[in-house]
Design a protein around this motif. Structure first.
Motif, PDB file in Angstrom:
ATOM      1  N   LEU A 230       0.812  -1.196   0.000  1.00  0.00           N
ATOM      2  CA  LEU A 230       0.000   0.000   0.000  1.00  0.00           C
ATOM      3  C   LEU A 230       0.854   1.257   0.000  1.00  0.00           C
ATOM      4  O   LEU A 230       2.016   1.229   0.431  1.00  0.00           O
ATOM      5  N   ARG A 231       0.287   2.330  -0.542  1.00  0.00           N
ATOM      6  CA  ARG A 231       1.009   3.604  -0.598  1.00  0.00           C
ATOM      7  C   ARG A 231       0.269   4.600   0.292  1.00  0.00           C
ATOM      8  O   ARG A 231      -0.942   4.768   0.173  1.00  0.00           O
ATOM      9  N   ILE A 232       1.014   5.203   1.185  1.00  0.00           N
ATOM     10  CA  ILE A 232       0.383   6.081   2.163  1.00  0.00           C
ATOM     11  C   ILE A 232       1.012   7.458   2.077  1.00  0.00           C
ATOM     12  O   ILE A 232       2.223   7.577   1.908  1.00  0.00           O
ATOM     13  N   THR A 284      -5.121   0.386   8.971  1.00  0.00           N
ATOM     14  CA  THR A 284      -4.781   1.643   8.315  1.00  0.00           C
ATOM     15  C   THR A 284      -5.992   2.553   8.209  1.00  0.00           C
ATOM     16  O   THR A 284      -5.950   3.567   7.521  1.00  0.00           O
ATOM     17  N   TRP A 287      -5.928   6.484   7.744  1.00  0.00           N
ATOM     18  CA  TRP A 287      -4.725   6.978   7.083  1.00  0.00           C
ATOM     19  C   TRP A 287      -5.052   7.397   5.660  1.00  0.00           C
ATOM     20  O   TRP A 287      -6.072   7.036   5.109  1.00  0.00           O
ATOM     21  N   VAL A 289      -4.525   6.457   2.588  1.00  0.00           N
ATOM     22  CA  VAL A 289      -4.033   5.368   1.740  1.00  0.00           C
ATOM     23  C   VAL A 289      -4.422   5.645   0.283  1.00  0.00           C
ATOM     24  O   VAL A 289      -5.586   5.826  -0.029  1.00  0.00           O
ATOM     25  N   LEU A 292      -3.916   0.291  -2.521  1.00  0.00           N
ATOM     26  CA  LEU A 292      -3.731  -0.917  -1.716  1.00  0.00           C
ATOM     27  C   LEU A 292      -4.018  -2.125  -2.595  1.00  0.00           C
ATOM     28  O   LEU A 292      -5.052  -2.176  -3.259  1.00  0.00           O
TER      29      LEU A 292
END
Lengths: 318, 250
Positions: A230-232, A284, A287, A289, A292
């Motif tokens: 995932l990229r947060i 998460t 957050w 995100v 994902l």
């Protein structure tokens, strides 16, 4: 259709193939994977009856290859490694010979040649000498030879080796189409081909089968299988890692920071664990995100982890 | 029936291969030139004033074949192995012996064709005198059988190696033995060496193609000579099959 039992071949003191067993039924396309020198070609040579096994049996359509080779060989179409073809003939002459030795005559022979030529796109070079053909055409000529009698069993040793991407695509399509009605074994070391063509794959290393299953099953053996990436935005990598590491299903967490974004991968404790995704989503919650996704697993990674590097013993030259 | 069909298919392919490359034409031209030169210039065909071909024409054949037949036979198996087509051939639904016989037959027929093309010399001798054409026919048959024996030996050497050059050299040496075993100077030498062992000399000379070819040249079709050549061919082709099988097993 193809039944291989405890097939073993020793060259001197070296065990090139060490007790492999498997079966291939009609409608199956079996991918034969393995590093160079793993014993793929030697196995195929034994299956096609070119070299006799040290021990073990090969049965093709109920005929034992050692005891009753001719009826067994009749069922097989074989494309050897490096696609050899008689260089002193035209493509037409070569296919004519291949058809005649397979017992085709007259109209049946003409029709068979025509069909093979069309399937392998050889119309343009029919009257050219094999010696003057480019590698791709020569390969396809040999391939045409192997399907000329519309065999029930096809053994293809690296059928896409040396072809350009378009030709590769065509040959894969062809194999997959034919796979519906035939039993096909083909070897390759290109892993995308396994996904594109095979209904099942065997990984062979140092003469032994180290994995056997559908491409999906093999992929599930990867540590990537079920991993969540995932990229947060707007969080520190350390904080993210700490939080996710506490998840029950997580084995390890890797992070990579890029600007103010963190890319995190959470590896599952049990490969292919479906619950991990849900856990990660819950953890998460709140957050930022951006992305994902759950990984399916990577074949190349499975391949690398279960085969050993440098088995590069010399392959038997005949 | 099927064996016959398979052999025919393979023979046909081999013959096509010969004529698709310049080898066939070069061979035939050289063979005919050599024959012409030796018959008329060295053999003294005209000076002899004989209506016969024995001592001017057929006399040279064992020596021509010494170089020419290994050149024809050297590619038979060496090339199949080098190019990899052996793998194709032996995974086809045929018995290995059918392939061996088929390939041999093609080369032998080719040598027969080259021999038939020497027909002008027969016309010449018939034009100039009245020879015994039965004798000439017997000598042609003997010459062809002898070529077959050389060729079968070349089959063995061709199966041994992947290199045509090596095959050629070994087979020339082997064929040279077949000639020299019956060559008069060698026989004399052997007789001097073994003062009280005539049987040894007999055994060695009985292996010579020259001894067995002599009868044919005189027009005598001796079954022992025919059996000699045919058994050399049979034995050599069998040895070829053993060698090919050994390559595949080890």
């Amino acid at each position: 259709m193809i039944k291989v039992a405890n097939l073993t071949k020793t060259f001197g003191t070296k065990r090139a193939v060490d007790g492999i067993s498997f079966t291939v039924e009609r409608g199956e396309v079996l991918g034969f994977l393995g590093p160079n020198g793993a014993g793929k070609s030697t196995s195929m040579r034994m299956i096609t009856g070119f070299i006799p096994p040290t021990s073990g049996t090969v049965t093709i359509g109920g005929h034992d290859m050692l005891e009753n080779p001719i009826p067994a060989k009749k069922l097989i179409g074989y494309l050897p490694e490096n696609a050899p073809a008689y260089t002193d003939m035209t493509v037409q002459g070569f296919l004519d010979f291949a058809a005649a030795i397979r017992g085709l005559h007259g109209d049946a022979k003409r029709a068979a040649i025509q069909r093979a030529v069309e399937l392998c796109f050889l119309q343009g070079v029919l009257h050219q000498n094999v010696e003057t053909l480019s590698k791709g055409y020569r390969h396809r000529t040999c391939f045409a030879q192997s399907i000329i009698h519309d065999p029930e069993v096809l053994i293809l040793d690296e059928p896409t080796d040396g072809l350009d991407p378009n030709q590769k695509h065509e040959i894969r399509q062809l194999i997959r189409r034919m796979g519906a009605t035939k039993a096909i074994i083909f070897s390759t070391h290109i892993l995308e081909e396994v996904d594109a063509v095979c209904s099942r794959a065997i990984i062979i290393d140092r003469g032994r089968i180290v994995a056997n299953g559908t491409p999906k099953e093999l992929r599930a053996k990867s540590e990537w299988a079920g991993a969540v990436t995932l990229r947060i935005q707007g969080m520190a990598a350390a904080a993210v890692a700490e939080k996710l590491n506490q998840l029950r299903g997580a084995r390890k967490v890797t992070t990579a920071t890029e600007g103010d974004r963190v890319t995190v991968t959470v590896f599952p404790r049990v490969a292919g664990d479906g619950d991990l995704t849900r856990e990660v989503m819950e953890a998460t919650n709140g957050w930022q995100v951006e992305d994902l996704r759950t990984e399916e697993g990577r074949l190349d990674e499975v391949f690398r982890s279960i085969t050993l590097p440098d088995t590069a013993g010399k392959e038997a030259k005949l | 029936m099927n064996s016959w069909g398979n052999i025919k298919t393979i023979t046909k392919r081999e013959l096509q291969a010969y004529f698709a490359s310049p080898v066939a034409y070069v061979f035939i031209v050289i063979f005919l030139l050599l024959n012409g030169f030796f018959t008329f210039m060295v053999g003294g065909f005209f000076e002899r004033g004989e209506a016969s071909l024995a001592s001017s024409f057929f006399l040279w054949h064992p020596w021509f074949y010494l170089f020419l037949v290994p050149a024809v036979g050297m590619r038979l198996w060496a090339d199949e192995r080098r190019v990899g087509t052996l793998e194709l051939l032996l995974t086809m639904p045929i018995a290995p012996w059918e392939a061996i016989v088929g390939k041999f037959a093609a080369s032998w027929l080719f040598l027969g064709l080259a021999l038939v093309l020497t027909f002008p010399v027969v016309f010449t001798v018939n034009y100039l005198g009245s020879p015994d054409n039965g004798v000439i026919f017997a000598a042609y048959l003997g010459s062809w059988l002898m070529a077959g024996a050389y060729l079968a030996v070349s089959c063995i050497t061709s199966a041994i190696t992947r290199s045509q050059v090596v095959s050629f050299i070994i087979s020339v040496v082997a064929c040279l033995f077949l000639i020299l075993a019956g060559f008069p100077p060698v026989i004399n030498l052997l007789q001097n060496l073994t003062s009280h062992g005539q049987w040894l000399v007999d055994v060695i000379t009985s292996f010579s193609v020259i001894t067995h070819f002599e009868g044919f040249q005189k027009g005598v079709l001796d079954s022992r000579d025919i059996i000699f050549f045919l058994s050399v061919i049979g034995f050599s082709l069998f040895t070829t099959s053993v060698i090919l099988r050994t390559h595949r097993t080890t």
